[in-house]
Write a protein that holds these residues in place. Structure first.
Motif, PDB file in Angstrom:
ATOM      1  N   ASP A 253       0.822  -1.280  -0.054  1.00 42.91           N
ATOM      2  CA  ASP A 253       0.065  -0.044  -0.137  1.00 42.91           C
ATOM      3  C   ASP A 253       0.750   1.177   0.029  1.00 42.91           C
ATOM      4  O   ASP A 253       1.651   1.448   1.104  1.00 42.91           O
ATOM      5  CB  ASP A 253      -0.956  -0.047   1.257  1.00 42.91           C
ATOM      6  N   GLU A 254       0.661   2.016  -0.943  1.00 47.69           N
ATOM      7  CA  GLU A 254       1.762   3.216  -0.948  1.00 47.69           C
ATOM      8  C   GLU A 254       1.165   4.563  -0.620  1.00 47.69           C
ATOM      9  O   GLU A 254       1.814   5.282   0.010  1.00 47.69           O
ATOM     10  CB  GLU A 254       1.980   3.625  -2.565  1.00 47.69           C
ATOM     11  N   GLY A 255      -0.200   4.312  -0.169  1.00 42.22           N
ATOM     12  CA  GLY A 255      -0.838   5.422   0.513  1.00 42.22           C
ATOM     13  C   GLY A 255      -0.842   6.782  -0.364  1.00 42.22           C
ATOM     14  O   GLY A 255      -0.761   6.786  -1.400  1.00 42.22           O
ATOM     15  N   MET A 256      -1.294   7.711   0.481  1.00 38.91           N
ATOM     16  CA  MET A 256      -1.374   9.125  -0.288  1.00 38.91           C
ATOM     17  C   MET A 256      -0.264   9.901  -0.017  1.00 38.91           C
ATOM     18  O   MET A 256       0.197   9.997   1.380  1.00 38.91           O
ATOM     19  CB  MET A 256      -2.952   9.757  -0.260  1.00 38.91           C
TER      20      MET A 256
ATOM     21  N   THR B  31       4.440   9.252   2.249  1.00 37.24           N
ATOM     22  CA  THR B  31       2.960   9.099   2.102  1.00 37.24           C
ATOM     23  C   THR B  31       2.447   8.768   3.398  1.00 37.24           C
ATOM     24  O   THR B  31       2.996   8.379   4.381  1.00 37.24           O
ATOM     25  CB  THR B  31       2.743   7.797   0.991  1.00 37.24           C
ATOM     26  N   THR B  32       1.100   8.565   3.291  1.00 35.21           N
ATOM     27  CA  THR B  32       0.317   8.112   4.514  1.00 35.21           C
ATOM     28  C   THR B  32       0.695   6.731   5.266  1.00 35.21           C
ATOM     29  O   THR B  32       0.455   6.546   6.416  1.00 35.21           O
ATOM     30  CB  THR B  32      -1.122   8.378   4.283  1.00 35.21           C
ATOM     31  N   SER B  33       1.239   5.994   4.473  1.00 38.42           N
ATOM     32  CA  SER B  33       1.612   4.886   4.745  1.00 38.42           C
ATOM     33  C   SER B  33       2.978   4.621   5.030  1.00 38.42           C
ATOM     34  O   SER B  33       3.734   3.436   5.012  1.00 38.42           O
ATOM     35  CB  SER B  33       1.089   3.482   3.712  1.00 38.42           C
ATOM     36  N   GLY B  34       3.800   5.641   5.199  1.00 37.58           N
ATOM     37  CA  GLY B  34       5.151   5.345   5.514  1.00 37.58           C
ATOM     38  C   GLY B  34       6.244   5.028   4.298  1.00 37.58           C
ATOM     39  O   GLY B  34       7.356   4.724   4.435  1.00 37.58           O
ATOM     40  N   CYS B  35       5.538   5.565   2.913  1.00 38.00           N
ATOM     41  CA  CYS B  35       6.634   5.139   1.859  1.00 38.00           C
ATOM     42  C   CYS B  35       7.334   6.492   1.685  1.00 38.00           C
ATOM     43  O   CYS B  35       6.931   7.672   1.851  1.00 38.00           O
ATOM     44  CB  CYS B  35       6.023   4.973   0.565  1.00 38.00           C
TER      45      CYS B  35
END
Length: 377
Positions: A185-188, A250-254
């Motif tokens: 999940d790359e998130g935003m 990103t929101t998922s820590g990427c």
């Protein structure tokens, strides 16, 4: 002593990665036809320097190069690590070329690694030291690398052609093995951070680059901070140059990163610096780098294209457990890495393109490499 059997390889491509994988898998290799038909045949200065670096961080490794430099025999030793090590990376490639393999080797050493590297800190060919600090080190933490003792300090900067930069890299050892990941999940994008630098030119160059980059980002996102790092005197290296490194978090820590450096290159006569060439104006640099970052984000995936090779390598070195990652379009370096991993570690990835998102999902079962050289307490 029995006869050593060497894995036979040809050509100069991916030499650095082959040497890294040979060291990790304790596979002696023999590489022939290294640029045999080129005007300047054999190993290039940065490749020889990388071999010297392997000798610095390991014990009992054996390197044999023939007179023309077109044939190389390498028998890996034990990665020792250690403190207060030093290595001059030379001026034919930047420190970034040496950092990626060095970080991976350091994890599997006998003792934690602390090494001072001298040379070019920022150039357009390899990831800059800023990118390593802001995007590569967080990537390692995903795989269970302890954050204590993992750092990269920039003592002074140096751009091509005369370098003069210096960094200190510290890498902790892993106490058994890495940790398999499911990371899809790359998130935003929630914020953009960056650092601009200049050496031996006006600090105004940095402000212009930042202003141009922010002009693009501020239409999309409020949380944008780009710091300046203007070096003067001894810390500014030996050549004029400027550049910028950006990271989208990103929101998922990427962390998705891009960087660029503008400096004079060598002219045709190797020692002659081609100062007739106009350097790209800082405003264009800022706009171009902002567009590059947006392009990387658009491609999707949990990392940017420069980190594909490292991500695949870390997945392959994990315990015998399934790792699953999503990346954007596969780049040539990433594809070549997958081939080298198969040849040296016997790890094959299941690759599944996802047309709806334009991304690629990769799965593998790690080779279960353990850090056997560490001191057992």
């Amino acid at each position: 002593m029995g006869k050593i059997s060497y894995m036979k390889l040809k050509g100069s491509q991916n030499l650095r990665q082959r040497l890294l994988l040979a060291t990790l898998s304790s596979t002696p290799i023999l590489i022939e036809d290294i640029r045999a038909d080129a005007t300047w045949p054999g190993l290039l200065p940065h490749e020889v320097s990388f071999l010297r670096l392997l000798e610095t961080v390991s014990d009992d490794c054996h390197v044999e190069i023939n007179e023309t430099g077109t044939k190389l025999k390498y028998k890996p030793g034990i990665v020792m690590g250690g403190r207060y090590l030093e290595h001059d990376c030379g001026l034919s490639r930047s420190i970034g070329y040496f950092l990626e393999p060095l970080i991976v080797l350091g994890l599997f050493g006998k003792k934690p690694l602390s090494i001072k590297l001298k040379g070019i800190t920022n150039d357009p060919k390899d990831p800059s030291v800023d990118t390593f600090r802001s995007a590569t080190l967080p990537l390692l933490k995903r795989f269970g690398v302890p954050s204590e003792g993992l750092e990269l300090k920039i003592e002074s900067r140096g751009v091509a052609p005369k370098g003069g930069g210096e960094v200190t890299l510290s890498v902790p050892i892993i106490h058994n093995s890495l940790k398999a990941v499911t990371w899809t999940d790359e998130g935003m994008v929630k914020r953009i951070r960056g650092i601009s630098f200049s050496t031996r030119v006006s600090v105004q160059f940095e402000n212009t680059m930042i202003h141009a980059a922010r002009g693009i980002f501020n239409r999309l996102l409020p949380d944008v901070h780009i710091y300046t790092d203007h070096k003067a005197g001894a810390q500014a290296g030996n050549s004029p140059g400027y550049g910028i490194s950006l990271v989208a978090e990103t929101t998922s820590g990427c962390f998705v990163s891009v960087d660029t450096t503008i400096s004079y290159t060598r002219g045709n006569d190797d020692m002659d610096i081609d100062e007739r060439k106009e350097l790209m104006p800082p405003e264009e640099v800022g706009e171009e780098i902002a567009s590059l970052l947006l392009g990387e984000i658009e491609q999707g995936g949990v990392i940017d294209s420069t980190h594909q090779g490292l991500l695949f390598l870390l997945c392959a070195l994990c315990p015998q457990d399934i790792s699953k990652v999503r990346v954007g379009k596969l780049v040539p370096y990433g594809i070549q890495t997958l081939r080298n991993i198969r040849d040296f570690l016997g790890v094959k990835f299941v690759i599944k393109p996802e047309p709806a998102t334009g991304t690629v999902m990769l799965k593998c079962i790690g080779c279960g490499l353990k850090n056997l050289s560490r001191k057992l307490s």
